[in-house]
Design a protein around this motif. Sequence first.
Motif, PDB file in Angstrom:
ATOM      1  N   ASP A   1       0.866  -1.178   0.000  1.00  9.21           N
ATOM      2  CA  ASP A   1       0.000   0.000   0.000  1.00  9.21           C
ATOM      3  C   ASP A   1       0.902   1.227   0.000  1.00  9.21           C
ATOM      4  O   ASP A   1       2.123   1.110  -0.144  1.00  9.21           O
ATOM      5  CB  ASP A   1      -0.915  -0.021   1.231  1.00  9.21           C
ATOM      6  CG  ASP A   1      -2.211   0.740   1.001  1.00  9.21           C
ATOM      7  OD1 ASP A   1      -2.259   1.588   0.096  1.00  9.21           O
ATOM      8  OD2 ASP A   1      -3.176   0.493   1.748  1.00  9.21           O
TER       9      ASP A   1
ATOM     10  N   ARG B   1      -3.952   2.141  -1.741  1.00  7.34           N
ATOM     11  CA  ARG B   1      -4.163   1.199  -2.848  1.00  7.34           C
ATOM     12  C   ARG B   1      -4.958  -0.037  -2.467  1.00  7.34           C
ATOM     13  O   ARG B   1      -5.381  -0.786  -3.351  1.00  7.34           O
ATOM     14  CB  ARG B   1      -2.799   0.746  -3.381  1.00  7.34           C
ATOM     15  CG  ARG B   1      -1.940   1.867  -3.931  1.00  7.34           C
ATOM     16  CD  ARG B   1      -0.517   1.363  -4.143  1.00  7.34           C
ATOM     17  NE  ARG B   1       0.350   2.377  -4.737  1.00  7.34           N
ATOM     18  CZ  ARG B   1       1.680   2.342  -4.691  1.00  7.34           C
ATOM     19  NH1 ARG B   1       2.280   1.326  -4.068  1.00  7.34           N
ATOM     20  NH2 ARG B   1       2.393   3.279  -5.256  1.00  7.34           N
TER      21      ARG B   1
ATOM     22  N   ARG C   1     -15.233   7.225  -0.365  1.00  4.01           N
ATOM     23  CA  ARG C   1     -14.088   7.101  -1.266  1.00  4.01           C
ATOM     24  C   ARG C   1     -13.729   5.634  -1.480  1.00  4.01           C
ATOM     25  O   ARG C   1     -13.372   5.223  -2.588  1.00  4.01           O
ATOM     26  CB  ARG C   1     -12.896   7.873  -0.703  1.00  4.01           C
ATOM     27  CG  ARG C   1     -13.071   9.395  -0.768  1.00  4.01           C
ATOM     28  CD  ARG C   1     -12.105  10.129   0.144  1.00  4.01           C
ATOM     29  NE  ARG C   1     -10.737   9.695  -0.017  1.00  4.01           N
ATOM     30  CZ  ARG C   1      -9.778   9.944   0.890  1.00  4.01           C
ATOM     31  NH1 ARG C   1     -10.075  10.583   2.006  1.00  4.01           N
ATOM     32  NH2 ARG C   1      -8.551   9.532   0.673  1.00  4.01           N
ATOM     33  N   PHE C   2     -13.835   4.846  -0.428  1.00  2.42           N
ATOM     34  CA  PHE C   2     -13.589   3.411  -0.570  1.00  2.42           C
ATOM     35  C   PHE C   2     -14.692   2.745  -1.392  1.00  2.42           C
ATOM     36  O   PHE C   2     -14.425   1.849  -2.201  1.00  2.42           O
ATOM     37  CB  PHE C   2     -13.498   2.743   0.798  1.00  2.42           C
ATOM     38  CG  PHE C   2     -12.186   2.944   1.497  1.00  2.42           C
ATOM     39  CD1 PHE C   2     -11.045   2.297   1.050  1.00  2.42           C
ATOM     40  CD2 PHE C   2     -12.079   3.772   2.601  1.00  2.42           C
ATOM     41  CE1 PHE C   2      -9.827   2.457   1.694  1.00  2.42           C
ATOM     42  CE2 PHE C   2     -10.869   3.952   3.255  1.00  2.42           C
ATOM     43  CZ  PHE C   2      -9.740   3.297   2.791  1.00  2.42           C
TER      44      PHE C   2
ATOM     45  N   PRO D   1      -8.018  -2.208  -0.034  1.00  2.00           N
ATOM     46  CA  PRO D   1      -9.311  -2.027   0.633  1.00  2.00           C
ATOM     47  C   PRO D   1      -9.203  -2.172   2.144  1.00  2.00           C
ATOM     48  O   PRO D   1      -9.764  -3.079   2.752  1.00  2.00           O
ATOM     49  CB  PRO D   1     -10.173  -3.133   0.014  1.00  2.00           C
ATOM     50  CG  PRO D   1      -9.206  -4.208  -0.323  1.00  2.00           C
ATOM     51  CD  PRO D   1      -7.952  -3.493  -0.749  1.00  2.00           C
TER      52      PRO D   1
ATOM     53  N   ASP E   1      -5.133   8.704  -1.829  1.00  2.00           N
ATOM     54  CA  ASP E   1      -5.846   7.459  -1.564  1.00  2.00           C
ATOM     55  C   ASP E   1      -4.849   6.319  -1.441  1.00  2.00           C
ATOM     56  O   ASP E   1      -3.833   6.293  -2.140  1.00  2.00           O
ATOM     57  CB  ASP E   1      -6.827   7.150  -2.698  1.00  2.00           C
ATOM     58  CG  ASP E   1      -8.062   8.023  -2.646  1.00  2.00           C
ATOM     59  OD1 ASP E   1      -8.498   8.379  -1.528  1.00  2.00           O
ATOM     60  OD2 ASP E   1      -8.581   8.375  -3.726  1.00  2.00           O
TER      61      ASP E   1
ATOM     62  N   ARG F   1     -16.410   3.813  -3.857  1.00  2.00           N
ATOM     63  CA  ARG F   1     -16.247   4.023  -5.297  1.00  2.00           C
ATOM     64  C   ARG F   1     -15.188   3.088  -5.877  1.00  2.00           C
ATOM     65  O   ARG F   1     -15.323   2.613  -7.006  1.00  2.00           O
ATOM     66  CB  ARG F   1     -15.867   5.479  -5.573  1.00  2.00           C
ATOM     67  CG  ARG F   1     -16.995   6.472  -5.338  1.00  2.00           C
ATOM     68  CD  ARG F   1     -16.657   7.822  -5.907  1.00  2.00           C
ATOM     69  NE  ARG F   1     -15.554   8.467  -5.194  1.00  2.00           N
ATOM     70  CZ  ARG F   1     -15.704   9.292  -4.176  1.00  2.00           C
ATOM     71  NH1 ARG F   1     -16.917   9.553  -3.715  1.00  2.00           N
ATOM     72  NH2 ARG F   1     -14.656   9.845  -3.589  1.00  2.00           N
ATOM     73  N   ARG F   2     -14.162   2.789  -5.107  1.00  2.00           N
ATOM     74  CA  ARG F   2     -13.055   1.974  -5.622  1.00  2.00           C
ATOM     75  C   ARG F   2     -13.213   0.497  -5.310  1.00  2.00           C
ATOM     76  O   ARG F   2     -12.719  -0.352  -6.050  1.00  2.00           O
ATOM     77  CB  ARG F   2     -11.727   2.494  -5.032  1.00  2.00           C
ATOM     78  CG  ARG F   2     -11.350   3.882  -5.544  1.00  2.00           C
ATOM     79  CD  ARG F   2     -10.034   4.356  -4.944  1.00  2.00           C
ATOM     80  NE  ARG F   2     -10.141   4.596  -3.513  1.00  2.00           N
ATOM     81  CZ  ARG F   2      -9.220   4.266  -2.623  1.00  2.00           C
ATOM     82  NH1 ARG F   2      -8.123   3.643  -2.998  1.00  2.00           N
ATOM     83  NH2 ARG F   2      -9.388   4.545  -1.339  1.00  2.00           N
ATOM     84  N   TYR F   3     -13.865   0.195  -4.168  1.00  2.00           N
ATOM     85  CA  TYR F   3     -13.978  -1.199  -3.729  1.00  2.00           C
ATOM     86  C   TYR F   3     -15.424  -1.506  -3.336  1.00  2.00           C
ATOM     87  O   TYR F   3     -15.772  -1.536  -2.148  1.00  2.00           O
ATOM     88  CB  TYR F   3     -13.049  -1.451  -2.543  1.00  2.00           C
ATOM     89  CG  TYR F   3     -11.614  -1.042  -2.789  1.00  2.00           C
ATOM     90  CD1 TYR F   3     -10.811  -1.770  -3.676  1.00  2.00           C
ATOM     91  CD2 TYR F   3     -11.059   0.067  -2.145  1.00  2.00           C
ATOM     92  CE1 TYR F   3      -9.491  -1.399  -3.908  1.00  2.00           C
ATOM     93  CE2 TYR F   3      -9.748   0.438  -2.373  1.00  2.00           C
ATOM     94  CZ  TYR F   3      -8.970  -0.294  -3.254  1.00  2.00           C
ATOM     95  OH  TYR F   3      -7.668   0.077  -3.489  1.00  2.00           O
TER      96      TYR F   3
END
Length: 306
Positions: A28, A87, A184-185, A89, A85, A187-189
Amino acid sequence: MQTVWAPFFARPGRASFRREIWTTPDQDQVAVDWIDAPPCAPVVILFHGLGSSSRGHYALALAVALRQRGWAGCFINFRGCGGIDNRLPRSYHAGDSAEIAWMLEKVARLLPDRQRYAVGVSLGGNALLKYLGEQGNDAERVLSKAAGVCAPIDLVATAEFLQKGSVRFYNRYFLISMKKTARRFQRRYPEMANWSRVFSARNLYDFDEYFTAPVHGFAGAQVFWEKGSSAPLLRHISLPTLLLHSMDDPIVPIASVRSAVLSPAITPCITEHGGHVGFMTGPFPGHLGWLPNTLLEYFEGRNRDE
């Protein structure tokens, strides 16, 4: 008043940082902001609180004090903080002493010949104190002294305290901040958590039950709070450590601090006023120099003795 006024209205001063991006052991990334100083100058490592960063009011005030003394600063932003951010989760939490461990080991490798001091503020303070208790004598390999500022050493007591009376305001404030980070998490995960439950959380228990605990491998919020609290480990700390709290802290119940069993290496300091990481002095609009100066004077004590 100090709790609210210090971060939003007081003037901590300006500080310029040099930023590095560190890769964590699990690949990360975290942002680290430096205050540079001459090669032999001591370095102070700062771990921030929940929802904060190296730009927090207390961080900027400390940066100003370090520059005035000619000391170096290593202000570590936890995962997902400091404007970048991460990398993976996962996030950061109050009991993540393993995260503290690798960060301190890295600073020790980078600056092996300097005096190294660590400060943990609020959430970062509990994580640092937990690390010190777990390490015992071994912490002296990487640090000379440490300090915990307004640390919620008993996470269960702190969570219960935040549900009472007028301090519920802070429960709502933290909840809004944590949900903002969670989006924010999301949206990505999208598979990281049960997001409908996360965003329907009405208090810290719900949020930690549906997000913090499962994401970081705990069976639930209660288990996370119990295992993440530093209070049971304070008796095992052997590194000289300042434990700084305020009697009128509206977030950390002072009774939980007074009831903790402390090792002889810990110097407790409980002020009458100061709020939660406020510690303002002087005329309106107030100054923030008391906290960093108190910390640095404590750290300087060992040098004078030697």
